[in-house]
Scaffold this active site. Structure first.
Site, mmCIF file in Angstrom:
data_model
loop_
_atom_site.group_PDB
_atom_site.id
_atom_site.type_symbol
_atom_site.label_atom_id
_atom_site.label_comp_id
_atom_site.label_asym_id
_atom_site.label_seq_id
_atom_site.Cartn_x
_atom_site.Cartn_y
_atom_site.Cartn_z
ATOM 1 C CG ASP A 20 -40.521 45.143 7.367
ATOM 2 O OD1 ASP A 20 -41.198 45.334 6.342
ATOM 3 O OD2 ASP A 20 -40.873 44.395 8.303
ATOM 4 C CG ASP A 24 -42.667 41.504 5.056
ATOM 5 O OD1 ASP A 24 -41.739 42.241 5.466
ATOM 6 O OD2 ASP A 24 -42.781 41.186 3.853
ATOM 7 C CG ASP A 28 -40.547 47.033 2.628
ATOM 8 O OD1 ASP A 28 -40.151 48.189 2.900
ATOM 9 O OD2 ASP A 28 -41.378 46.406 3.318
ATOM 10 C CG ASP A 191 -23.462 39.155 -8.902
ATOM 11 O OD1 ASP A 191 -23.152 39.415 -7.732
ATOM 12 O OD2 ASP A 191 -23.673 37.988 -9.302
ATOM 13 C CD GLU A 241 -18.920 40.122 -6.701
ATOM 14 O OE1 GLU A 241 -18.842 39.588 -5.591
ATOM 15 O OE2 GLU A 241 -19.702 39.712 -7.581
HETATM 16 C C1 GLC Z 1 -21.642 37.875 -5.952
HETATM 17 C C2 GLC Z 1 -22.561 38.406 -4.891
HETATM 18 C C3 GLC Z 1 -22.909 37.276 -3.969
HETATM 19 C C4 GLC Z 1 -23.639 36.224 -4.781
HETATM 20 C C5 GLC Z 1 -22.788 35.770 -5.959
HETATM 21 C C6 GLC Z 1 -23.584 34.979 -6.952
HETATM 22 O O1 GLC Z 1 -20.447 37.425 -5.431
HETATM 23 O O2 GLC Z 1 -21.950 39.472 -4.219
HETATM 24 O O3 GLC Z 1 -23.696 37.694 -2.882
HETATM 25 O O4 GLC Z 1 -23.931 35.115 -3.965
HETATM 26 O O5 GLC Z 1 -22.286 36.870 -6.670
HETATM 27 O O6 GLC Z 1 -24.465 35.810 -7.646
#
Ligand code: GLC
Length: 497
Positions: A20, A24, A28, A191, A241
């Site tokens: 940070d 705050d 960041d 994601d 992912e």
């Molecule tokens: C993936 C991310 C997770 C998020 C989910 C929804 O699994 O790693 O953190 O909550 O997607 O976007």
């Protein structure tokens, strides 16, 4: 010739908790910039930044309300450009987190839902699809305008799913990639990418066939994404992912010629800490890959209890050695290089909807006795509690300690960069005494690694002529004969002479 994402390790930064700069209590982008030398000294090739886009933060940035701007709490676009330039100056690649499956309900596209109906997924009434996260329940929420129908949210109601069967959605999301590619980013972590292909008929899930993810359209959709990356050369990374039922499902995504370059395979985050279980899982995955598909490995991220807590202290060092010496790209999650544990969160400090605060607690940079209670992470009140272990578990103290976990990671990643065997060489598992709980494998021509998964001493069967290169406890003499017994949680990289 290996690509940068095959040779080097990739380090995940969770920006809220990394550093940070403005006091705050929330990390960041200027904070990330200020700590880039930590990554250089660690010896990774790239950093992956979890989302820093504009967001109401219902899911801490995985609910995006503007894909092409920075949330004020993290800084500005100019801060991002500065960070990217500073990373590139140091030879570090930068990978962004792209959230293609859903927007925030505050995104202008969803706000404009009257005119952009087809951009989201609607039904007259819910089917049986369920939302993720502990709270679960139906993946459908009522139209906020009271029109009577329901929209799909595979995660929170604040995260409506985009309809990728609508060509305008696909085009708009490709433009998001182009926006960042043109700024110079080196790739994307995608994601829940397996969710952007759903049965357009919204059919019910069956026992062996999900209709809400991983649909037949997946391969074409990935080819479209790869096409966008390739507009910018052949060096931009697509890592996805993939929470899929089997390793064979995961392997498909990297075996497709225009599929993902790398896949996050979560099988190993679910396994017990056992040499036999890992050998079985690793062998299975290597066998499923069809050249030139390339494996990737991760043992931690922001969604899972940290390995040090999940499996115990004795797993930390052998896990570091495993990750750095397997054939395939290592992914580290911030704090893993310090052996950080989950941080206990008192009930009044809980902020995540899914119990993931303990692994997302801030990174300790310096001892609180010197740097104050924010341990160099912040001069303010950290958004999640600082680890109670910060006196020993912090980057500065460990950097000065020749036997720390941080020193171990630095030495391992340096060795991996230097030794052709360790980044490029073939892998072959070596049989060990029955029930030894030792995982041993050969890399390339000259290297053998043995890891004791047990907290107790165990015998190892080494090939002839194995001499120590590096040991997890950093207390064995290089060049000495490889030890016939490993201590609990000990691993050794040896070289055959
Ligand atoms: C993936 C991310 C997770 C998020 C989910 C929804 O699994 O790693 O953190 O909550 O997607 O976007």
């Amino acid at each position: 010739m290996l690509k940068w994402w095959q040779r080097g390790a990739i380090y995940q930064i969770y920006p809220r908790s990394f550093c940070d700069a403005d006091g705050d209590g929330v990390g960041d982008l200027p904070g990330v910039l200020s700590r880039l030398d930590h990554l250089v000294d660690l010896g990774v090739a790239a950093l992956w930044l979890s989302p820093f886009y504009r967001s109401p933060m219902a899911d801490f940035g995985y609910d995006v309300s503007d894909y092409t701007d920075v949330a004020p709490v993290f800084g500005t676009l100019a801060d991002f450009d500065d960070l990217l330039a500073a990373a590139h100056e140091r030879g570090l690649k930068v990978v962004l987190d792209w959230v293609p499956n859903h927007t925030s309900d505050q995104h202008p596209w969803f706000q404009d839902r009257q005119r952009r109906r087809r951009w989201y997924v609607w039904r007259a009434e819910p089917n049986g699809w369920q939302a993720q996260f502990r709270r679960g329940g139906p993946a459908w929420a009522p139209d906020p305008d009271g029109a009577g129908d329901v929209y799909l949210h595979s995660f929170l109601p604040e995260q409506p799913d985009l309809d990728w069967d609508e060509p305008e959605v696909e085009a708009a999301m490709h433009d998001v990639l182009r926006f960042w590619l043109q700024r110079g980013v080196d790739g994307f972590r995608m994601d829940v990418v397996y969710r952007i292909a759903k049965d357009p008929a919204l059919g019910e899930n069956e026992l062996h066939r999900r209709h809400d993810q991983d649909w037949d359209t997946m391969q074409a959709r990935l080819a479209g994404i790869r096409g966008v990356l390739e507009e910018h050369g052949d060096d931009r990374l697509a890592v996805g992912e993939l929470h899929l039922p089997t390793q064979a499902d995961v392997a498909r995504y990297v075996n497709w010629p225009a599929g993902l370059h790398l896949a996050h395979n979560f099988h190993f985050l679910e396994l017990p800490w056992s040499a036999a279980a890992f050998r079985h899982g690793l062998t299975e995955f290597y066998d499923l890959l069809e050249a030139p598909a390339w494996p990737a490995w991760c043992l931690n991220n922001h969604d899972y209890s940290r390995l040090a807590s999940r499996h115990g202290e004795h797993a930390v060092r052998p896990a570091a050695m495993l990750l750095s010496t397997l054939r395939g790209t290592p992914f580290l999650f911030q704090g893993e290089e310090l052996g950080l544990r989950d941080v206990p969160i008192p009930p009044e400090r809980v902020v995540d909807v899914d119990g993931r605060d303990p692994q997302r607690a801030p990174l300790p940079w310096a001892p609180p006795a010197q740097a104050g209670p924010g341990a160099g992470f912040t001069t303010g009140e950290p958004w999640l509690p600082m680890t109670p272990d910060a006196t020993q578990v912090n980057a500065a103290t460990q950097a000065a300690d020749p036997r720390s976990v941080l020193t171990l990671y630095r030495r391992l990643l340096a060795l991996r960069r230097e030794q052709e065997d360790l980044h490029s060489g073939a892998i072959a598992f070596l049989d060990q005494p029955e029930d030894a709980d030792v995982l041993a494998y050969r890399r390339g021509d000259d290297h053998v690694i043995a890891l004791n998964f047990s907290p107790d001493p165990r015998p190892v069967a080494w090939p002839d002529g194995a001499n120590v290169v590096l040991s997890t406890h950093l207390d064995r003499e290089a060049g000495a004969a490889a030890p016939a017994n490993l201590r609990g949680g000990e691993g050794v990289v040896a070289r055959l002479s």
